[in-house]
Design a protein around this motif. Structure first.
Motif, PDB file in Angstrom:
ATOM      1  N   LEU A  97      -1.425 -39.274  52.245  1.00  0.00           N
ATOM      2  CA  LEU A  97      -0.646 -38.052  52.456  1.00  0.00           C
ATOM      3  C   LEU A  97       0.845 -38.334  52.430  1.00  0.00           C
ATOM      4  O   LEU A  97       1.638 -37.535  51.907  1.00  0.00           O
ATOM      5  N   ASP A  98       1.245 -39.483  52.986  1.00  0.00           N
ATOM      6  CA  ASP A  98       2.655 -39.829  52.998  1.00  0.00           C
ATOM      7  C   ASP A  98       3.179 -40.086  51.587  1.00  0.00           C
ATOM      8  O   ASP A  98       4.306 -39.697  51.258  1.00  0.00           O
ATOM      9  N   ARG A  99       2.362 -40.736  50.734  1.00  0.00           N
ATOM     10  CA  ARG A  99       2.782 -41.002  49.349  1.00  0.00           C
ATOM     11  C   ARG A  99       3.148 -39.709  48.632  1.00  0.00           C
ATOM     12  O   ARG A  99       4.042 -39.680  47.780  1.00  0.00           O
ATOM     13  N   PHE A 100       2.430 -38.645  48.937  1.00  0.00           N
ATOM     14  CA  PHE A 100       2.639 -37.389  48.221  1.00  0.00           C
ATOM     15  C   PHE A 100       3.374 -36.345  49.067  1.00  0.00           C
ATOM     16  O   PHE A 100       3.380 -35.164  48.739  1.00  0.00           O
ATOM     17  N   GLU A 101       3.975 -36.818  50.164  1.00  0.00           N
ATOM     18  CA  GLU A 101       4.861 -35.996  50.995  1.00  0.00           C
ATOM     19  C   GLU A 101       4.190 -34.699  51.441  1.00  0.00           C
ATOM     20  O   GLU A 101       4.757 -33.602  51.346  1.00  0.00           O
ATOM     21  N   ILE A 102       2.964 -34.833  51.947  1.00  0.00           N
ATOM     22  CA  ILE A 102       2.229 -33.664  52.445  1.00  0.00           C
ATOM     23  C   ILE A 102       2.581 -33.446  53.917  1.00  0.00           C
ATOM     24  O   ILE A 102       2.388 -34.345  54.747  1.00  0.00           O
ATOM     25  N   PHE A 149      -8.387 -35.472  48.958  1.00  0.00           N
ATOM     26  CA  PHE A 149      -8.438 -36.880  48.549  1.00  0.00           C
ATOM     27  C   PHE A 149      -8.273 -37.797  49.766  1.00  0.00           C
ATOM     28  O   PHE A 149      -8.988 -38.794  49.908  1.00  0.00           O
ATOM     29  N   ALA A 150      -7.315 -37.471  50.630  1.00  0.00           N
ATOM     30  CA  ALA A 150      -7.067 -38.305  51.815  1.00  0.00           C
ATOM     31  C   ALA A 150      -8.292 -38.340  52.721  1.00  0.00           C
ATOM     32  O   ALA A 150      -8.647 -39.395  53.266  1.00  0.00           O
ATOM     33  N   LEU A 151      -8.938 -37.197  52.903  1.00  0.00           N
ATOM     34  CA  LEU A 151     -10.136 -37.136  53.736  1.00  0.00           C
ATOM     35  C   LEU A 151     -11.239 -38.025  53.158  1.00  0.00           C
ATOM     36  O   LEU A 151     -11.925 -38.746  53.896  1.00  0.00           O
ATOM     37  N   ALA A 152     -11.402 -37.987  51.838  1.00  0.00           N
ATOM     38  CA  ALA A 152     -12.429 -38.807  51.192  1.00  0.00           C
ATOM     39  C   ALA A 152     -12.116 -40.290  51.330  1.00  0.00           C
ATOM     40  O   ALA A 152     -12.980 -41.102  51.662  1.00  0.00           O
ATOM     41  N   LEU A 153     -10.871 -40.669  51.106  1.00  0.00           N
ATOM     42  CA  LEU A 153     -10.495 -42.083  51.164  1.00  0.00           C
ATOM     43  C   LEU A 153     -10.557 -42.626  52.582  1.00  0.00           C
ATOM     44  O   LEU A 153     -10.848 -43.806  52.795  1.00  0.00           O
ATOM     45  N   GLY A 154     -10.295 -41.769  53.569  1.00  0.00           N
ATOM     46  CA  GLY A 154     -10.344 -42.218  54.951  1.00  0.00           C
ATOM     47  C   GLY A 154     -11.715 -42.672  55.392  1.00  0.00           C
ATOM     48  O   GLY A 154     -11.842 -43.455  56.337  1.00  0.00           O
ATOM     49  N   SER A 155     -12.758 -42.217  54.707  1.00  0.00           N
ATOM     50  CA  SER A 155     -14.119 -42.620  55.054  1.00  0.00           C
ATOM     51  C   SER A 155     -14.471 -43.999  54.488  1.00  0.00           C
ATOM     52  O   SER A 155     -15.598 -44.453  54.656  1.00  0.00           O
ATOM     53  N   ARG A 156     -13.522 -44.624  53.824  1.00  0.00           N
ATOM     54  CA  ARG A 156     -13.695 -45.959  53.231  1.00  0.00           C
ATOM     55  C   ARG A 156     -14.970 -46.037  52.398  1.00  0.00           C
ATOM     56  O   ARG A 156     -15.865 -46.855  52.653  1.00  0.00           O
ATOM     57  N   PRO A 157     -15.068 -45.201  51.359  1.00  0.00           N
ATOM     58  CA  PRO A 157     -16.294 -45.183  50.558  1.00  0.00           C
ATOM     59  C   PRO A 157     -16.398 -46.406  49.652  1.00  0.00           C
ATOM     60  O   PRO A 157     -15.384 -46.942  49.182  1.00  0.00           O
ATOM     61  N   ALA A 158     -17.624 -46.813  49.412  1.00  0.00           N
ATOM     62  CA  ALA A 158     -17.870 -47.811  48.370  1.00  0.00           C
ATOM     63  C   ALA A 158     -17.844 -47.149  47.003  1.00  0.00           C
ATOM     64  O   ALA A 158     -17.487 -47.772  46.003  1.00  0.00           O
ATOM     65  N   VAL A 159     -18.245 -45.869  46.963  1.00  0.00           N
ATOM     66  CA  VAL A 159     -18.245 -45.085  45.731  1.00  0.00           C
ATOM     67  C   VAL A 159     -17.537 -43.767  46.005  1.00  0.00           C
ATOM     68  O   VAL A 159     -17.900 -43.041  46.937  1.00  0.00           O
ATOM     69  N   LEU A 160     -16.534 -43.452  45.206  1.00  0.00           N
ATOM     70  CA  LEU A 160     -15.791 -42.203  45.328  1.00  0.00           C
ATOM     71  C   LEU A 160     -16.070 -41.369  44.084  1.00  0.00           C
ATOM     72  O   LEU A 160     -15.804 -41.806  42.958  1.00  0.00           O
ATOM     73  N   MET A 161     -16.626 -40.164  44.274  1.00  0.00           N
ATOM     74  CA  MET A 161     -16.925 -39.269  43.161  1.00  0.00           C
ATOM     75  C   MET A 161     -15.999 -38.064  43.223  1.00  0.00           C
ATOM     76  O   MET A 161     -15.904 -37.397  44.256  1.00  0.00           O
ATOM     77  N   LEU A 162     -15.353 -37.794  42.102  1.00  0.00           N
ATOM     78  CA  LEU A 162     -14.346 -36.745  42.031  1.00  0.00           C
ATOM     79  C   LEU A 162     -14.684 -35.805  40.871  1.00  0.00           C
ATOM     80  O   LEU A 162     -14.741 -36.237  39.717  1.00  0.00           O
ATOM     81  N   ASP A 163     -14.884 -34.530  41.183  1.00  0.00           N
ATOM     82  CA  ASP A 163     -15.225 -33.544  40.160  1.00  0.00           C
ATOM     83  C   ASP A 163     -13.949 -32.827  39.723  1.00  0.00           C
ATOM     84  O   ASP A 163     -13.368 -32.071  40.503  1.00  0.00           O
ATOM     85  N   GLU A 164     -13.524 -33.068  38.493  1.00  0.00           N
ATOM     86  CA  GLU A 164     -12.274 -32.509  37.953  1.00  0.00           C
ATOM     87  C   GLU A 164     -11.122 -32.733  38.937  1.00  0.00           C
ATOM     88  O   GLU A 164     -10.473 -31.777  39.383  1.00  0.00           O
ATOM     89  N   PRO A 165     -10.813 -33.976  39.279  1.00  0.00           N
ATOM     90  CA  PRO A 165      -9.864 -34.235  40.359  1.00  0.00           C
ATOM     91  C   PRO A 165      -8.420 -33.844  40.056  1.00  0.00           C
ATOM     92  O   PRO A 165      -7.652 -33.609  40.979  1.00  0.00           O
ATOM     93  N   LEU A 166      -8.048 -33.766  38.778  1.00  0.00           N
ATOM     94  CA  LEU A 166      -6.645 -33.536  38.445  1.00  0.00           C
ATOM     95  C   LEU A 166      -6.353 -32.090  38.077  1.00  0.00           C
ATOM     96  O   LEU A 166      -5.233 -31.753  37.715  1.00  0.00           O
ATOM     97  N   ALA A 167      -7.358 -31.209  38.209  1.00  0.00           N
ATOM     98  CA  ALA A 167      -7.233 -29.850  37.689  1.00  0.00           C
ATOM     99  C   ALA A 167      -6.118 -29.056  38.357  1.00  0.00           C
ATOM    100  O   ALA A 167      -5.456 -28.251  37.710  1.00  0.00           O
ATOM    101  N   ASN A 168      -5.874 -29.249  39.651  1.00  0.00           N
ATOM    102  CA  ASN A 168      -4.887 -28.434  40.371  1.00  0.00           C
ATOM    103  C   ASN A 168      -3.515 -29.095  40.472  1.00  0.00           C
ATOM    104  O   ASN A 168      -2.635 -28.584  41.184  1.00  0.00           O
ATOM    105  N   LEU A 169      -3.325 -30.208  39.779  1.00  0.00           N
ATOM    106  CA  LEU A 169      -2.096 -30.977  39.936  1.00  0.00           C
ATOM    107  C   LEU A 169      -1.164 -30.788  38.743  1.00  0.00           C
ATOM    108  O   LEU A 169      -1.619 -30.602  37.613  1.00  0.00           O
ATOM    109  N   ASP A 170       0.147 -30.859  39.007  1.00  0.00           N
ATOM    110  CA  ASP A 170       1.103 -30.801  37.909  1.00  0.00           C
ATOM    111  C   ASP A 170       1.092 -32.142  37.169  1.00  0.00           C
ATOM    112  O   ASP A 170       0.543 -33.132  37.652  1.00  0.00           O
ATOM    113  N   PRO A 171       1.690 -32.201  35.966  1.00  0.00           N
ATOM    114  CA  PRO A 171       1.600 -33.425  35.158  1.00  0.00           C
ATOM    115  C   PRO A 171       2.090 -34.682  35.867  1.00  0.00           C
ATOM    116  O   PRO A 171       1.485 -35.752  35.728  1.00  0.00           O
TER     117      PRO A 171
END
Length: 289
Positions: free
Chosen positions: A115-120, A139-161
């Motif tokens: 969250l800090d990297r992206f100034e949230i 994304f932060a919530l998912a990464l905080g769980s320290r997953p061995a496998v991270l699955m992202l469905d269309e992860p970049l769709a809502n982000l600017d370039p």
């Protein structure tokens, strides 16, 4: 068309699917899907809208039950769905507090660093954040769980370039630092440049190709030369075009070894976009049976 699936060998497997099928009433959304995803890779699940990407991910994470086959994933799995839901009345800080309560393993500092990297802003209600900022909270919530496998469905769709590029870079850093495996779905091939090193290509719910991305591309060459009814080298012709006194062929080489280029012909490497679009164009025959 026969699926081209690269063998994995002795590498540790993070995700395995064997003959997966999922049906909605009389329609198959997924059929005969088998692959092995090596650990520590960034895999792109690619296909047109409606290809079955979300269905496959939902089966892999256990949100849907397969009608055929089976799937396994090693270790903890985190999933961020396409709509990236967050509680609108919760602040990002409260979302992380909830993550601590819901996860047996929780790394608040890892989530906070994202969250800090992206100034949230941590104290602002998620409902007052932009769509891109809400995605970063998910994304932060998912990464905080320290997953061995991270699955992202269309992860970049809502982000600017710019954010897309930064998120992709940070995901690669997370993979390098932790050995995490990432499976991300997209229908935009250009988003994958420099990100994915493994490919799963879906069309009409069937797997067309899977394996190491470099190995798949190295087996294909694009040739341009004088008008000709056949390709200048042996192999399976995936695409042939004849325009303005010239012919071009995209050829799958039979053994992966590139032959010498015949006189009057020009050979070039096949890009990921070349490969994906050619494969998908060959499948325009309607839904799977």
């Amino acid at each position: 068309m026969t699926a081209v699936v690269e063998p994995v060998g002795d590498t540790a497997i993070a995700v395995r699917a064997e003959g997966l099928g999922k049906r909605y009433r009389d329609n198959w959304a997924l059929r005969e899907c088998s692959f092995e995803l090596p650990a520590g890779r960034v895999a792109a699940l690619v296909g047109a809208n409606g290809a079955g990407k979300t269905t496959l991910m939902s089966v892999l994470v256990g949100l849907l039950q397969a009608d055929e086959g089976r799937a396994d994933a090693e270790g903890r799995v985190a999933f961020v769905s396409q709509d990236k839901p967050v509680y609108r009345n919760f602040s990002p800080a409260e979302v992380l507090d909830l993550g601590a309560r819901l996860n047996v393993v929780w790394d608040r500092q890892r989530a906070l660093r994202w969250l800090d990297r992206f100034e949230i802003p941590l104290k602002r209600a998620c409902g007052k954040l932009s769509g891109g900022q809400q995605a970063q909270v998910a994304f932060a919530l998912a990464l905080g769980s320290r997953p061995a496998v991270l699955m992202l469905d269309e992860p970049l769709a809502n982000l600017d370039p710019l954010a897309r590029r930064e998120v992709a870079a940070q995901l690669l850093t997370e993979v390098a630092d932790t050995g995490m495996t990432v499976l991300l779905s997209t229908h935009v091939v250009t988003e994958l440049a420099g990100v994915a090193d493994h490919l799963l290509l879906l069309a009409h719910g069937r797997l067309l190709a899977g394996g190491d991305l470099d190995a798949l591309l190295e087996r294909h060459v694009h040739y341009t030369g004088p008008t000709s009814a056949q390709a200048p080298v042996p192999g399976e012709v995936l695409e042939a075009k004849h325009v303005g006194g010239q012919s071009s062929f995209l050829v799958a080489l039979p053994d992966g070894a590139k032959p010498a280029t015949p006189d009057q012909w020009v050979a070039r490497d096949v890009t990921l976009e070349d490969y994906v679009l050619t494969q998908l164009a060959a499948t325009r025959k309607g839904p799977i049976a």
